[in-house]
Motif scaffolding. Sequence first.
Motif, PDB file in Angstrom:
ATOM      1  N   LYS A 350      56.261  -7.252  40.626  1.00 34.59           N
ATOM      2  CA  LYS A 350      56.493  -8.619  39.239  1.00 34.59           C
ATOM      3  C   LYS A 350      58.073  -8.454  38.928  1.00 34.59           C
ATOM      4  O   LYS A 350      58.815  -9.275  37.851  1.00 34.59           O
ATOM      5  N   THR A 351      58.511  -7.052  38.390  1.00 36.89           N
ATOM      6  CA  THR A 351      59.431  -6.557  38.106  1.00 36.89           C
ATOM      7  C   THR A 351      61.289  -6.410  38.945  1.00 36.89           C
ATOM      8  O   THR A 351      61.745  -6.264  37.981  1.00 36.89           O
ATOM      9  N   ALA A 352      60.979  -7.462  40.464  1.00 43.56           N
ATOM     10  CA  ALA A 352      61.928  -7.807  40.707  1.00 43.56           C
ATOM     11  C   ALA A 352      62.507  -6.789  41.271  1.00 43.56           C
ATOM     12  O   ALA A 352      63.662  -6.292  41.775  1.00 43.56           O
ATOM     13  N   THR A 353      61.730  -5.756  41.814  1.00 44.98           N
ATOM     14  CA  THR A 353      62.211  -4.750  42.139  1.00 44.98           C
ATOM     15  C   THR A 353      61.119  -3.802  43.842  1.00 44.98           C
ATOM     16  O   THR A 353      59.482  -4.120  43.483  1.00 44.98           O
ATOM     17  N   ILE A 354      61.712  -3.250  44.383  1.00 47.88           N
ATOM     18  CA  ILE A 354      61.372  -2.537  45.467  1.00 47.88           C
ATOM     19  C   ILE A 354      61.689  -1.350  45.254  1.00 47.88           C
ATOM     20  O   ILE A 354      62.669  -0.728  44.850  1.00 47.88           O
ATOM     21  N   SER A 355      60.431  -0.315  46.265  1.00 45.65           N
ATOM     22  CA  SER A 355      60.485   0.819  46.592  1.00 45.65           C
ATOM     23  C   SER A 355      60.777   1.483  47.847  1.00 45.65           C
ATOM     24  O   SER A 355      59.957   0.705  49.026  1.00 45.65           O
ATOM     25  N   LEU A 356      61.658   2.499  48.455  1.00 39.15           N
ATOM     26  CA  LEU A 356      61.905   2.232  49.488  1.00 39.15           C
ATOM     27  C   LEU A 356      62.217   4.328  49.322  1.00 39.15           C
ATOM     28  O   LEU A 356      62.838   4.482  48.666  1.00 39.15           O
ATOM     29  N   HIS A 357      61.368   4.765  49.621  1.00 40.72           N
ATOM     30  CA  HIS A 357      61.747   6.359  49.892  1.00 40.72           C
ATOM     31  C   HIS A 357      61.692   7.146  48.766  1.00 40.72           C
ATOM     32  O   HIS A 357      62.314   7.696  48.714  1.00 40.72           O
ATOM     33  N   GLY A 358      60.561   6.822  47.632  1.00 39.59           N
ATOM     34  CA  GLY A 358      61.360   7.486  46.880  1.00 39.59           C
ATOM     35  C   GLY A 358      62.575   6.436  45.774  1.00 39.59           C
ATOM     36  O   GLY A 358      62.770   7.085  44.063  1.00 39.59           O
ATOM     37  N   ASN A 359      62.733   5.571  46.151  1.00 41.27           N
ATOM     38  CA  ASN A 359      64.636   5.245  45.384  1.00 41.27           C
ATOM     39  C   ASN A 359      63.716   3.416  44.451  1.00 41.27           C
ATOM     40  O   ASN A 359      63.094   3.020  46.120  1.00 41.27           O
ATOM     41  N   ARG A 360      64.399   3.632  43.913  1.00 37.91           N
ATOM     42  CA  ARG A 360      63.990   1.814  43.341  1.00 37.91           C
ATOM     43  C   ARG A 360      65.381   0.887  42.982  1.00 37.91           C
ATOM     44  O   ARG A 360      66.277   1.389  42.621  1.00 37.91           O
ATOM     45  N   THR A 395      71.362  -8.688  48.198  1.00 40.59           N
ATOM     46  CA  THR A 395      71.455  -6.878  49.134  1.00 40.59           C
ATOM     47  C   THR A 395      70.986  -6.735  46.927  1.00 40.59           C
ATOM     48  O   THR A 395      69.818  -7.559  46.364  1.00 40.59           O
ATOM     49  N   ALA A 396      69.875  -5.131  47.889  1.00 43.70           N
ATOM     50  CA  ALA A 396      69.074  -4.640  46.520  1.00 43.70           C
ATOM     51  C   ALA A 396      70.202  -3.592  45.950  1.00 43.70           C
ATOM     52  O   ALA A 396      70.541  -2.594  46.497  1.00 43.70           O
ATOM     53  N   SER A 397      70.142  -3.521  44.838  1.00 46.76           N
ATOM     54  CA  SER A 397      70.655  -3.046  43.911  1.00 46.76           C
ATOM     55  C   SER A 397      70.342  -1.800  43.652  1.00 46.76           C
ATOM     56  O   SER A 397      69.163  -2.079  42.905  1.00 46.76           O
ATOM     57  N   PRO A 398      70.644  -0.598  43.544  1.00 41.40           N
ATOM     58  CA  PRO A 398      70.505   1.235  43.416  1.00 41.40           C
ATOM     59  C   PRO A 398      69.852   0.931  41.343  1.00 41.40           C
ATOM     60  O   PRO A 398      70.322   0.800  41.162  1.00 41.40           O
ATOM     61  N   PHE A 399      68.776   1.140  41.141  1.00 41.51           N
ATOM     62  CA  PHE A 399      68.460   0.871  40.566  1.00 41.51           C
ATOM     63  C   PHE A 399      68.031   3.227  39.962  1.00 41.51           C
ATOM     64  O   PHE A 399      67.738   3.298  38.703  1.00 41.51           O
ATOM     65  N   GLN A 400      67.197   3.792  40.678  1.00 43.03           N
ATOM     66  CA  GLN A 400      67.076   5.323  40.858  1.00 43.03           C
ATOM     67  C   GLN A 400      66.836   5.677  42.256  1.00 43.03           C
ATOM     68  O   GLN A 400      66.265   5.494  42.617  1.00 43.03           O
ATOM     69  N   ILE A 401      68.093   6.480  42.100  1.00 47.76           N
ATOM     70  CA  ILE A 401      68.120   7.135  43.392  1.00 47.76           C
ATOM     71  C   ILE A 401      67.059   8.467  44.007  1.00 47.76           C
ATOM     72  O   ILE A 401      67.929   9.750  42.194  1.00 47.76           O
ATOM     73  N   GLU A 402      66.645   8.605  44.090  1.00 51.52           N
ATOM     74  CA  GLU A 402      66.198   9.818  44.497  1.00 51.52           C
ATOM     75  C   GLU A 402      66.484  10.319  45.709  1.00 51.52           C
ATOM     76  O   GLU A 402      66.541  12.160  46.098  1.00 51.52           O
ATOM     77  N   ARG A 403      67.015   9.999  47.037  1.00 53.12           N
ATOM     78  CA  ARG A 403      67.334  11.220  48.720  1.00 53.12           C
ATOM     79  C   ARG A 403      68.235   9.674  48.334  1.00 53.12           C
ATOM     80  O   ARG A 403      68.058   8.007  48.170  1.00 53.12           O
ATOM     81  N   HIS A 404      68.886   9.953  49.525  1.00 52.63           N
ATOM     82  CA  HIS A 404      70.386   9.458  49.720  1.00 52.63           C
ATOM     83  C   HIS A 404      70.230   8.593  51.015  1.00 52.63           C
ATOM     84  O   HIS A 404      71.396   8.448  51.480  1.00 52.63           O
ATOM     85  N   SER A 405      69.454   9.687  52.412  1.00 54.58           N
ATOM     86  CA  SER A 405      69.250   9.258  53.539  1.00 54.58           C
ATOM     87  C   SER A 405      68.412   9.275  53.736  1.00 54.58           C
ATOM     88  O   SER A 405      66.696   9.727  52.999  1.00 54.58           O
ATOM     89  N   HIS A 406      67.150   8.809  55.107  1.00 54.08           N
ATOM     90  CA  HIS A 406      65.847   8.678  55.602  1.00 54.08           C
ATOM     91  C   HIS A 406      65.398   9.810  56.118  1.00 54.08           C
ATOM     92  O   HIS A 406      66.401  11.084  56.371  1.00 54.08           O
ATOM     93  N   PRO A 407      64.342  10.364  55.425  1.00 53.36           N
ATOM     94  CA  PRO A 407      63.563  11.547  55.885  1.00 53.36           C
ATOM     95  C   PRO A 407      64.142  11.999  57.674  1.00 53.36           C
ATOM     96  O   PRO A 407      63.647  13.003  57.551  1.00 53.36           O
ATOM     97  N   LYS A 408      63.904  10.802  58.444  1.00 61.47           N
ATOM     98  CA  LYS A 408      63.982  11.226  59.995  1.00 61.47           C
ATOM     99  C   LYS A 408      66.059  11.651  59.705  1.00 61.47           C
ATOM    100  O   LYS A 408      67.024  11.945  60.603  1.00 61.47           O
TER     101      LYS A 408
END
Length: 470
Positions: A350-360, A395-408
């Motif tokens: 609802k906040t127009a955000t998404i999460s991906l592997h610890g990043n928002r 595009t999805a604008s970085p809001f909070q970046i915890e990791r810069h690469s995919h776990p794999k």
Amino acid sequence: MSKKDDDEAARTERARRIGLFRYMLIREAADPSLTRHQRGALVRKLAQAEHIDADGRPVRISRYTIDRWILEWRQGGFDALVPSPRQSQPRTPPEVVELAMALKKENPDRAAAQVRRILRAQMGWAPDERTLQRMFHKTGLVALKRARPKDSFGRFEADRPNELWVGDALHGPRIDGRKTYLFAFLDDHSRAVVGHRWGFMEDTVRLAAALRPALAARGVPQYIYVDNGSAFVDSWLLRACAKLGIKLVHSAPGRPEGRGKIERFFRTVNGEFTVEIASGAGEVGREITDLAEMNRLFTAWVENIYHRRMHSETKAEPLARWMAGAPFPVPQPAALAEAFRWSENRRVAKTATISLHGNRYQVDPQLVGHRVELVFDPFDLTVLRVRLDGKDAGTASPFQIERHSHPKAKPETPAEEPKTTTTTGIDYLGLVDTAHSNHLGQKINYAALAPAPAVTVDLTTEDTSPGREA
């Protein structure tokens, strides 16, 4: 994430697997170069054969359905083959399913047709035979089959270069205490090595590091034939081949027919290349301390020795036989970059955000509540493309970046400083490397042999790949 979201994600993933199954089934029959008679014969053959569907069940597909999938693929591409992810309710009553399974457990030799007859006699109604067969296969109640007689196979060779590439992985020597793996692709017609890469892991990232440069320099093959190793059955490889129009073929478990050429090449690699590498202290051979040197020496050996030596089967030099079919069209950089990106699905909060592997990330507010596809380079999670129903949604604008690469996406660990050792004897690989530099001067630009693409490439598209490693 709620159970409802988990169920929807599972349905979406299953819909994509179904789309890949349909594409792999109709790709050969959808070839525009086939005549109407040839296509009809091929479709009839596909309709008569048994296939393993997206859920691992044996199924038969009617000719009408195959023709419909071909038409949908021509009109809408790969996305048209992906069904709606909505969940369908089972049509067979639970009591009928329970009785059918009890009948099968009571006597495992009963065929599905026999179980259907008993159900009709007992209840006055029964599902069709194929439904029962799928039910028995899914629950592990399939009766044991007799051992299949050993078949005899004749020799096979592709008719032209880039018709068929065969890929596999070789377990190599240790470098600085770590085991190495070689991913290689061999052109079946010429026996030329079209792509290769040494790495410290046998995963999809290292596979991409070998395959992507091969496609960019040598062109796109009609088929790629691989085994059922984890790297070769990853959904990333299926997506890349589907995007580039390549038919990916896996050898049947326990039946590796057609893979003898690359296995023979690996024996040559072990007998001429890896035998010259010292994999431990005190061993005779060249001591290699990093992958860059390993790949440089292997390229020198392939280009200057293997490619320029007459092959015992073809009676021709592999590179010369491959070049006889040149030039080959190569994919445009934007199309190649798109094929080698990864994707995952997420629901916009609802906040127009998404999460991906610890990043928002922040996305367009109009996407709130929608389930979107995120397309990205696994080594750079700061740049995400957003798609809704297969269409670009910004595009999805970085809001909070915890990791810069995919776990794999695990890069190779940088090697330590080279060790100073005293060696004796002849450095064969050093001689090969020197000869490669002197005779060739520079690496052959195979891509320059192809005509320049007529369509202008959008240079704003970032060309990143999962094959970037130290």
